[in-house]
Design a protein around this motif. Structure first.
Motif, short mmCIF file in Angstrom:
data_model
loop_
_atom_site.label_atom_id
_atom_site.label_comp_id
_atom_site.label_asym_id
_atom_site.label_seq_id
_atom_site.Cartn_x
_atom_site.Cartn_y
_atom_site.Cartn_z
N LEU A 94 -8.56 -1.19 -0.69
CA LEU A 94 -7.14 -1.27 -1.03
C LEU A 94 -6.34 -0.22 -0.27
CD1 LEU A 94 -4.85 -2.44 -2.74
CD2 LEU A 94 -5.56 -0.88 -4.57
N MET B 115 -3.43 -1.38 2.53
CA MET B 115 -2.01 -1.12 2.26
C MET B 115 -1.41 0.01 3.11
SD MET B 115 -1.40 -3.58 0.32
CE MET B 115 0.33 -3.21 0.00
N HIS C 195 -0.93 -9.97 -5.98
CA HIS C 195 -2.32 -9.51 -6.01
C HIS C 195 -2.42 -8.11 -6.61
CE1 HIS C 195 -4.15 -12.89 -4.02
NE2 HIS C 195 -3.31 -12.80 -3.01
N LEU C 196 -1.51 -7.23 -6.22
CA LEU C 196 -1.54 -5.85 -6.73
C LEU C 196 -1.28 -5.81 -8.23
CD1 LEU C 196 0.29 -4.19 -3.73
CD2 LEU C 196 -2.14 -3.94 -4.32
N SER D 59 -4.39 -5.00 -11.36
CA SER D 59 -4.18 -4.03 -12.45
C SER D 59 -4.27 -4.69 -13.81
CB SER D 59 -2.80 -3.37 -12.30
OG SER D 59 -2.73 -2.63 -11.12
N SER E 232 5.42 -1.16 -2.49
CA SER E 232 3.99 -1.43 -2.33
C SER E 232 3.18 -0.18 -2.69
CB SER E 232 3.68 -1.88 -0.90
OG SER E 232 4.09 -0.93 0.04
N LEU F 27 2.85 -0.08 -6.44
CA LEU F 27 1.88 -1.06 -6.92
C LEU F 27 0.45 -0.67 -6.56
CD1 LEU F 27 3.81 -4.37 -6.24
CD2 LEU F 27 3.37 -3.30 -8.45
N GLU F 28 0.28 -0.11 -5.36
CA GLU F 28 -1.05 0.36 -4.98
C GLU F 28 -1.49 1.49 -5.90
OE1 GLU F 28 -3.63 2.65 -1.60
OE2 GLU F 28 -1.61 2.02 -1.05
N CYS G 119 -2.62 0.14 -9.14
CA CYS G 119 -3.96 -0.45 -8.99
C CYS G 119 -5.03 0.63 -8.97
CB CYS G 119 -4.04 -1.23 -7.68
SG CYS G 119 -4.00 -2.98 -7.86
N GLN G 120 -4.80 1.65 -8.17
CA GLN G 120 -5.79 2.73 -8.05
C GLN G 120 -6.00 3.41 -9.41
OE1 GLN G 120 -7.70 3.00 -5.59
NE2 GLN G 120 -6.65 2.63 -3.67
N LEU H 274 -5.90 -10.38 -0.67
CA LEU H 274 -4.85 -9.44 -0.26
C LEU H 274 -5.04 -9.05 1.20
CD1 LEU H 274 -2.47 -7.54 -1.00
CD2 LEU H 274 -4.20 -5.86 -1.70
#
Length: 171
Positions: free
Chosen positions: A35, A39, A60-61, A65, A99, A102-103, A106-107, A158
């Motif tokens: 990821l 990104m 997707h992001l 999550s 982005s 959102l990343e 997710c992380q 993604l």
């Protein structure tokens, strides 16, 4: 950040996570690493683009999550909360987030999921669990495995979508 070996080949053992769930942890950490690479330098103007009708990077992001949280909730033997159901409904909507935001989300969810995996003892992994309002049958290990598998599926999608969106034909 790219490693020479994939996470599962590095011989790492993640403290507090039963040996039977180590492959789940490996897959989630692999997703985390990929990821970050996917990104890098992503153009926020493309976040909600749907090339050829495919799902957007933003979806997707958001979905990664959300699905990690939902699947672990079921694995823990709980039903989804109103907040989780509201999040699910909004996954397909364009949101005012970058982005990077959102990343990061997710992380963070991957880290939270790894912590939640520590709560599953070996003798609980085959315990039955119900999924969704239809109460579809699964097990703790089935839900944990699917969380990792589903995450990697969306990481792959993604990756392709971002490559398509970033494609610059040679002139």
């Amino acid at each position: 950040m790219k490693q020479d070996k994939e996470v599962w080949l590095r011989g790492e053992h993640f403290a507090g996570i039963t040996q039977l769930l180590q492959p789940v942890a490996h897959a989630l950490l692999q997703a985390s690493e990929e990821l970050a690479i996917i990104m890098q330098n992503f153009n926020d103007e493309l976040l909600w683009a749907k090339p050829a009708g495919c799902a957007s990077p933003g979806f997707h992001l958001l979905h990664i999550s959300g699905v990690l949280d939902r699947l672990l909730t079921y694995a823990e033997g709980n039903m989804l909360t109103d907040d989780q159901l509201a999040y699910l409904k909004k996954e397909t909507e364009i949101q005012e987030l970058s982005s990077s935001d959102l990343e990061d989300r997710c992380q963070q969810q991957i880290k939270i999921t790894l912590d939640r995996l520590k709560n599953f003892l070996p003798d609980t992994l085959t315990h039955p669990r119900s999924v969704g309002r239809a109460a579809l049958p699964s097990t703790v290990i089935g839900l944990c495995t699917h969380a990792a598998e589903h995450t990697m599926r969306h990481i792959g999608q993604l990756m392709v979508t971002v490559k398509v969106l970033n494609y610059q034909p040679a002139s």
